[in-house]
Scaffold this motif. Sequence first.
Motif, PDB file in Angstrom:
ATOM      1  N   LYS A 163       1.784  39.866  48.197  1.00 38.89           N
ATOM      2  CA  LYS A 163       0.226  39.381  48.800  1.00 38.89           C
ATOM      3  C   LYS A 163       0.158  39.448  50.039  1.00 38.89           C
ATOM      4  N   LYS A 164      -1.158  40.120  50.317  1.00 38.79           N
ATOM      5  CA  LYS A 164      -1.242  39.868  51.640  1.00 38.79           C
ATOM      6  C   LYS A 164      -2.774  39.588  52.453  1.00 38.79           C
ATOM      7  N   ASP A 165      -2.446  38.570  53.254  1.00 39.28           N
ATOM      8  CA  ASP A 165      -3.857  37.694  53.920  1.00 39.28           C
ATOM      9  C   ASP A 165      -3.758  38.115  54.943  1.00 39.28           C
ATOM     10  N   GLN A 166      -4.521  39.037  55.708  1.00 39.36           N
ATOM     11  CA  GLN A 166      -4.341  39.679  57.474  1.00 39.36           C
ATOM     12  C   GLN A 166      -3.336  40.234  58.217  1.00 39.36           C
ATOM     13  N   ARG A 167      -2.409  39.256  58.682  1.00 32.37           N
ATOM     14  CA  ARG A 167      -1.488  39.730  59.221  1.00 32.37           C
ATOM     15  C   ARG A 167       0.020  39.258  58.280  1.00 32.37           C
ATOM     16  N   ILE A 168      -0.292  38.441  57.481  1.00 34.64           N
ATOM     17  CA  ILE A 168       0.883  37.985  56.928  1.00 34.64           C
ATOM     18  C   ILE A 168       0.957  38.936  55.738  1.00 34.64           C
ATOM     19  N   ALA A 169       1.627  39.373  55.604  1.00 37.85           N
ATOM     20  CA  ALA A 169       2.347  39.319  53.716  1.00 37.85           C
ATOM     21  C   ALA A 169       3.347  38.236  53.437  1.00 37.85           C
ATOM     22  N   VAL A 170       3.689  38.260  51.507  1.00 36.59           N
ATOM     23  CA  VAL A 170       4.688  38.217  51.107  1.00 36.59           C
ATOM     24  C   VAL A 170       5.570  38.696  50.332  1.00 36.59           C
ATOM     25  N   THR A 171       6.512  39.358  50.225  1.00 36.14           N
ATOM     26  CA  THR A 171       6.862  40.264  49.137  1.00 36.14           C
ATOM     27  C   THR A 171       8.141  39.453  48.256  1.00 36.14           C
ATOM     28  N   LEU A 172       8.160  39.481  46.642  1.00 36.25           N
ATOM     29  CA  LEU A 172       9.021  39.062  45.911  1.00 36.25           C
ATOM     30  C   LEU A 172       9.884  40.351  45.349  1.00 36.25           C
ATOM     31  N   ASN A 173      11.050  39.864  45.134  1.00 35.55           N
ATOM     32  CA  ASN A 173      12.184  41.007  44.504  1.00 35.55           C
ATOM     33  C   ASN A 173      12.245  39.533  43.443  1.00 35.55           C
ATOM     34  N   LYS A 174      12.375  39.801  42.548  1.00 36.33           N
ATOM     35  CA  LYS A 174      12.763  38.908  40.983  1.00 36.33           C
ATOM     36  C   LYS A 174      13.724  39.571  41.216  1.00 36.33           C
ATOM     37  N   THR A 175      14.468  40.614  40.745  1.00 41.17           N
ATOM     38  CA  THR A 175      15.636  40.786  39.898  1.00 41.17           C
ATOM     39  C   THR A 175      16.903  40.396  41.352  1.00 41.17           C
ATOM     40  N   ALA A 176      16.306  40.503  42.708  1.00 43.52           N
ATOM     41  CA  ALA A 176      16.937  40.495  43.096  1.00 43.52           C
ATOM     42  C   ALA A 176      17.615  39.052  43.685  1.00 43.52           C
ATOM     43  N   LYS A 177      16.320  38.458  43.846  1.00 46.88           N
ATOM     44  CA  LYS A 177      16.358  36.955  43.608  1.00 46.88           C
ATOM     45  C   LYS A 177      15.865  37.103  44.832  1.00 46.88           C
ATOM     46  N   HIS A 178      15.484  37.453  46.182  1.00 43.45           N
ATOM     47  CA  HIS A 178      15.121  36.943  47.341  1.00 43.45           C
ATOM     48  C   HIS A 178      13.519  37.735  47.955  1.00 43.45           C
ATOM     49  N   PHE A 179      12.634  37.276  48.719  1.00 40.28           N
ATOM     50  CA  PHE A 179      11.040  36.942  49.342  1.00 40.28           C
ATOM     51  C   PHE A 179      11.415  36.987  50.796  1.00 40.28           C
ATOM     52  N   SER A 180      10.299  37.622  51.122  1.00 38.40           N
ATOM     53  CA  SER A 180      10.445  37.795  52.370  1.00 38.40           C
ATOM     54  C   SER A 180       8.911  37.706  53.108  1.00 38.40           C
ATOM     55  N   LEU A 181       8.977  37.075  54.243  1.00 29.90           N
ATOM     56  CA  LEU A 181       7.234  36.803  54.952  1.00 29.90           C
ATOM     57  C   LEU A 181       7.724  38.262  55.779  1.00 29.90           C
ATOM     58  N   HIS A 182       6.079  39.002  56.446  1.00 32.68           N
ATOM     59  CA  HIS A 182       6.597  39.246  56.979  1.00 32.68           C
ATOM     60  C   HIS A 182       5.371  39.452  57.738  1.00 32.68           C
ATOM     61  N   ILE A 183       4.849  39.753  59.432  1.00 30.46           N
ATOM     62  CA  ILE A 183       4.275  39.440  60.662  1.00 30.46           C
ATOM     63  C   ILE A 183       3.982  40.290  61.094  1.00 30.46           C
ATOM     64  N   THR A 184       2.532  41.022  60.823  1.00 28.84           N
ATOM     65  CA  THR A 184       2.463  42.449  61.888  1.00 28.84           C
ATOM     66  C   THR A 184       2.254  42.128  62.732  1.00 28.84           C
ATOM     67  N   GLU A 185       1.731  43.096  64.130  1.00 29.60           N
ATOM     68  CA  GLU A 185       1.275  43.019  65.617  1.00 29.60           C
ATOM     69  C   GLU A 185       0.763  41.273  65.616  1.00 29.60           C
ATOM     70  N   THR A 186       2.190  40.969  65.885  1.00 23.87           N
ATOM     71  CA  THR A 186       2.965  39.522  66.238  1.00 23.87           C
ATOM     72  C   THR A 186       1.796  38.852  67.786  1.00 23.87           C
ATOM     73  N   GLN A 187       1.275  37.659  68.072  1.00 27.99           N
ATOM     74  CA  GLN A 187       0.987  37.239  69.020  1.00 27.99           C
ATOM     75  C   GLN A 187       1.416  36.601  69.714  1.00 27.99           C
ATOM     76  N   PRO A 188       1.262  35.194  70.459  1.00 27.92           N
ATOM     77  CA  PRO A 188       2.177  34.244  71.113  1.00 27.92           C
ATOM     78  C   PRO A 188       2.090  33.252  70.058  1.00 27.92           C
ATOM     79  N   GLU A 189       0.438  33.265  69.642  1.00 27.35           N
ATOM     80  CA  GLU A 189       0.362  32.175  68.755  1.00 27.35           C
ATOM     81  C   GLU A 189       0.828  31.734  67.766  1.00 27.35           C
TER      82      GLU A 189
END
Lengths: 115, 113
Positions: free
Chosen positions: B57-83
């Motif tokens: 799932k993606k929302d602008q610069r933020i995305a989350v991925t889910l791997n149910k088999t491996a039971k892990h999920f990740s948050l991805h932030i692109t083009e990070t900003q100080p805020e």
Amino acid sequence: NAGVMQNPRHLVRRRGQEARLRCSPMKGHSHVYWYRQLPEEGLKFMVYLQKENIIDESGMPKERFSAEFPKEGPSILRIQQVVRGDSAAYFCASSPPQGLADTQYFGPGTRLTVL
Amino acid sequence: GENVEQHPSTLSVQEGDSAVIKCTYSDSASNYFPWYKQELGKRPQLIIDIRSNVGEKKDQRIAVTLNKTAKHFSLHITETQPEDSAVYFCAAKSSGGSYIPTFGRGTSLIVHP
């Protein structure tokens, strides 16, 4: 639509006094959760309530701590005879009725300092 | 019960870089995975969530991925900003049984200008 409200935002108590923390959920929300957060630590679940019912209090110490969510009015977390170790930020969160109850929305927290 | 592990505990990046925070969970019945951002002295705020019937799932610069088999999920932030600097918490919850989400211990993200 006002968010989750908590008061007071800051509370100072001396050892042995009582602390009362209040939480008003978002409009239309019937589930309330209380969490404790120590500095630089995660959110520790304390208690989960619905109107007039405690559903899960497995994270709440058996002594000195109690919680309620009456039919009318806010949910209250009560800490009796506070000790220095009770100093923490206490957050409440609310969620919609069952079936939509996945997402929790947090209040601004009450920062309790025990002198 | 559910156990959620979150890594790293601290992440330091340069402005414009990407940041990735990973969480693993233990309960295969968990099917809802929210991410919260908490700025210093503020409340945790929901920034994105994903359910187990979706892999990404993606929302602008933020995305989350889910791997149910491996039971892990990740948050991805692109083009990070100080805020973006804050503590980020993952959580896992099952819609059946307990309605209590289990939170990770948090990742302190620091974005250097």
